[in-house]
Structure formats: C-alpha cells, structure tokens
Design a protein around this motif. Structure first.
Motif, mmCIF file in Angstrom:
data_model
loop_
_atom_site.group_PDB
_atom_site.id
_atom_site.type_symbol
_atom_site.label_atom_id
_atom_site.label_comp_id
_atom_site.label_asym_id
_atom_site.label_seq_id
_atom_site.Cartn_x
_atom_site.Cartn_y
_atom_site.Cartn_z
ATOM 1 N N GLN A 175 46.375 59.867 49.229
ATOM 2 C CA GLN A 175 47.313 59.284 48.251
ATOM 3 C C GLN A 175 48.103 60.383 47.553
ATOM 4 O O GLN A 175 49.309 60.255 47.329
ATOM 5 N N ALA A 188 42.141 58.635 40.909
ATOM 6 C CA ALA A 188 42.216 57.166 40.935
ATOM 7 C C ALA A 188 42.687 56.669 39.568
ATOM 8 O O ALA A 188 43.542 55.786 39.473
ATOM 9 N N SER A 204 45.906 54.532 38.406
ATOM 10 C CA SER A 204 45.460 53.219 37.925
ATOM 11 C C SER A 204 44.865 52.356 39.031
ATOM 12 O O SER A 204 45.171 51.165 39.130
ATOM 13 N N ILE A 205 44.064 52.975 39.878
ATOM 14 C CA ILE A 205 43.319 52.163 40.848
ATOM 15 C C ILE A 205 41.824 52.401 40.641
ATOM 16 O O ILE A 205 41.415 53.395 40.057
ATOM 17 N N ASN A 206 41.036 51.458 41.131
ATOM 18 C CA ASN A 206 39.596 51.566 41.017
ATOM 19 C C ASN A 206 39.086 52.523 42.104
ATOM 20 O O ASN A 206 39.323 52.282 43.285
ATOM 21 N N VAL A 260 37.486 51.246 45.294
ATOM 22 C CA VAL A 260 38.315 50.787 46.405
ATOM 23 C C VAL A 260 38.468 51.909 47.434
ATOM 24 O O VAL A 260 38.411 51.677 48.643
ATOM 25 N N TRP A 301 37.154 42.842 49.083
ATOM 26 C CA TRP A 301 38.219 43.824 48.865
ATOM 27 C C TRP A 301 39.383 43.180 48.126
ATOM 28 O O TRP A 301 39.875 43.703 47.131
ATOM 29 N N LYS A 355 40.827 43.986 44.417
ATOM 30 C CA LYS A 355 42.234 44.320 44.268
ATOM 31 C C LYS A 355 42.847 43.460 43.169
ATOM 32 O O LYS A 355 43.589 43.938 42.324
ATOM 33 N N GLU A 401 41.976 44.597 39.641
ATOM 34 C CA GLU A 401 42.629 45.762 39.036
ATOM 35 C C GLU A 401 44.124 45.544 38.834
ATOM 36 O O GLU A 401 44.781 46.356 38.205
ATOM 37 N N GLU A 402 44.665 44.477 39.417
ATOM 38 C CA GLU A 402 46.107 44.258 39.267
ATOM 39 C C GLU A 402 46.474 43.801 37.858
ATOM 40 O O GLU A 402 45.653 43.241 37.155
#
Ligand code: ADP
Ligand code: MG
Length: 348
Positions: free
Chosen positions: A181, A272, A276-278, A281, A340, A344, A347-348
């Motif tokens: 990423q 992460a 701002s993602i978990n 994931v 999954w 998702k 976290e959105e």
C-alpha cells in the motif's frame, strides 16, 4: 538503473546471455549431480522423497517494475517457491529459473535480476540447475521451480488438521500488504510529480516485508528440535483467511481464531492507522507474508509457548462450527468472504 550501461541482449544472443548469467555458478548440494549445461539436470535423492513446486510471475499482474527493483524481484521469485517447499516440511535443494524478456531489458537489467536470484540461492543453500530463456513482446515473465527433499513419510499436508489442534503462525502478519500500500501510494504521487521525494521513512520493515520477504526454514528446524510434527501446514501467501480456509476445507474441520492473538508489527499497525484501515484486514486478506501457518496437537503446547517466533492464534474445532474469528469485543465473525465484507463495512 538509468545511470547504468545498457547493453542490448542481442549483443550476446540467447546462448551468450545464458552463459553470461550462469557461468560462475558453483553447485553445493550433494543431490545435484549435473546442473546447467546439458539437456537436463541430473539429481540423486537416494532414499529421500522429493517435493516439487512452481510459480509463474508476470509483469503487470504480479509485480510492478515502477517500484520493484529487479534484484528484489529475483530474490522474491526464488523465496516464494522455497517457502512452498518449507511448508511441506521439506528442505529445498535445487531451483530452475525460466525467463521471457522483451527488448526493453538490457543485459545489465537481467544481471540485476540474477543477482537477486543468486543471492537467494546462496542464503538458502540451493543450486540453480537450469531453466529456459526466451523473448516476450510485452514485459517480463519469470517462472521458478523448486525441488526439495523430505524424509520418507515426513511431508506435512494441508488435509490432516485434527479437532482440538492448536493453530499457530510464525512471525507477524499483514506487513507485506501494508508495504505494498505504501509503495503504491508513493508511486501515485510520483506519477503526478516525478520530482517529489517518496515518503518512506519509518517504514523500512513493511517495505522489506513486501520487497524482500524471507521464507522460514528456522521454524521448520525449531519444530524438529522441539520434536513437534505439525499435523498440517501451509505457507501464508494469500492471507490468513484464505490459507486457513484451505487447511480447514481439506482437513474437513472448522476453526476458531482470536483477533487479539494475531501478531501484527508496530509499523503494520501504524501505517494501517495512517490509511484509516483495520490492520486485521491486512493480516486476514493481504497475503505475501510467507510465514508458516500450521496446526499442532494441544499436547505440544508447552513446547512452543515460549518461542517468540511462534504464536498460537486459535484452535481447530468440528466442521459444523464453521470458520470463526472472535473479535476483540468478543463477537464472532464467520471467516470467509462475508467475514471480510463485514469487516470492511465496519471500518467504512
Ligand atoms: P535447450 O535447448 O536444451 O533447452 P538451452 O540452450 O535453453 O537448452 O539451455 C542451455 C542450458 O542452460 C540448460 O542447462 C538450461 O537448463 C540452462 N538455462 C537456460 N536458460 C536459463 C536461465 N534463464 N537460467 C538458468 N539456466 C538456464
Ligand atoms: Mg531451452
């Protein structure tokens, strides 16, 4: 790469290139009787069983040369195959490497690729014993085959996990995905403004996890020393979720894993957080960690509980119970496509 001399491959021709790349190779394994130079290599495994595995990597699908140096690519192409051999509880001894190259690659570029390949061979004590070289109209294609040995009956499969076994992983998870990423983010910035310096500081670990992964022979050795034979094993190439599902489906069992037990590195969590993602994931669905995922009888728990490189993340249960992830808050998520999506959505 840009500052280097760029000798067209056509200057050497196919045979000249093969000679140039393989000329210095010295064989180190007793099982390699004949390496490069004849119509085929000759191996002698005496009374051992052999394992064989192969991978095909295509430019634009599996790697992006905008941010993957060729030396790293060569190294990684070998390591991912060796990881598959270790995941059988076997020891890799030989590899073959086949490449298709377009005319945008110079002799120096292919040298870089082979420097990485040879470095991996040295590090993991495997012999490069052959391959094939051809041209391609678009990009680079590289295929590596690894051959290894295992004592009679000692190979560990995916289909033999038993109810109540402990589920273990080596190392930490999700780093390679977060590294990817980061590289992709910086590549996007570069495309807009090539003068901007990439912002990579503080993230050396996750970059290395993506660009220069290592296989885990040390874990195989440690388990042998502890006299533990895993009941099942797989290497983590596609993400914990999908790889654990392979073990469970093939073993006809279910599983219970615990979010809080999943080992995550500090940099994985920090990046992460930045995106701002978990980070979970990344561990569950990211892939390319090349750690080992294996099950052991619960009676072996004492033997591994103090090993810092091995984490127990859950246990195997009956198939009817399904594949479950217990979250930090104590709720249970089914570990599959929905698991999954659910995460998702959260976290959105
Ligand atoms: P053949 O015509 O029999 O396929 P090649 O001329 O392709 O033989 O290959 C000659 C030797 O070089 C063989 O031992 C082959 O395995 C080896 N070789 C060819 N290409 C590669 C490569 N890219 N990397 C390593 N070894 C190679
Ligand atoms: Mg050939």
């Amino acid at each position: 790469m840009d500052n280097k001399k760029a000798t067209p491959v056509s200057n050497l021709g196919e045979f000249g290139l093969i000679h140039h790349l393989t000329d210095q190779i010295q064989l180190k394994n007793a099982s390699t009787l004949k390496g490069i130079g004849d119509d085929a290599a000759v191996l002698d495994y005496k009374n051992k069983q052999q394992v064989v595995t192969t991978d095909l990597l295509v430019e634009g699908i599996h790697f992006n040369l905008m941010y993957v140096p060729l030396k790293h690519l060569g190294y990684k192409a070998v390591v991912v195959n060796l990881s598959d051999v270790y995941a059988m509880n076997a020891t890799p001894k030989q590899i073959t490497v086949s490449i298709a190259i377009s005319n945008k690659f110079s002799v120096e570029a292919i040298d870089d690729l082979y420097d990485g390949i040879k470095l991996a061979c040295e590090k993991y004590s495997v012999d490069l014993i052959g391959g094939d070289t051809t041209s391609s109209v678009t990009g680079l294609v590289i295929s590596v085959t690894a051959i290894g040995e295992v004592e009679d009956g000692k190979a560990v499969y995916r289909n033999s996990a038993k109810v109540n076994d402990l589920i273990c992983v080596s190392g930490d998870l999700g780093g390679a995905y977060m590294g990817l990423q980061l590289l992709e983010r910086e590549n996007e910035v570069y495309k807009v403004n090539p003068n901007e310096q990439p912002q990579l500081e503080g993230y050396d670990y996750i970059l290395e996890r993506q660009l220069k992964p290592e296989a885990r022979p040390d874990i195989i050795k440690a388990l042998q020393k502890l006299e533990i034979t895993p009941t099942s094993m797989i290497d983590l190439s596609d993400g914990l979720s999908s790889d654990l599902m392979h073990i469970c489906t093939q073993s006809k069992v279910g599983c219970m894993i615990y979010e809080e037990k999943i080992p995550l590195d500090y940099q994985t969590k920090r990046f992460a957080d930045e995106l701002s993602i978990n980070p979970l994931v990344a561990a569950l669905n990211g892939g390319e960690d090349y750690e080992l995922l294996f099950t052991i009888p619960i009676t072996d728990h004492d033997k591994i509980k103090n090993d810092p490189d091995i984490t127990v993340i859950g246990h195997i249960c009956e198939a009817e119970k399904g594949l479950n992830l217990v979250t930090g808050l104590g709720s249970m998520i089914e570990l599959q496509a929905q698991g999954w999506n659910h995460l998702k959505k959260e976290e959105e």
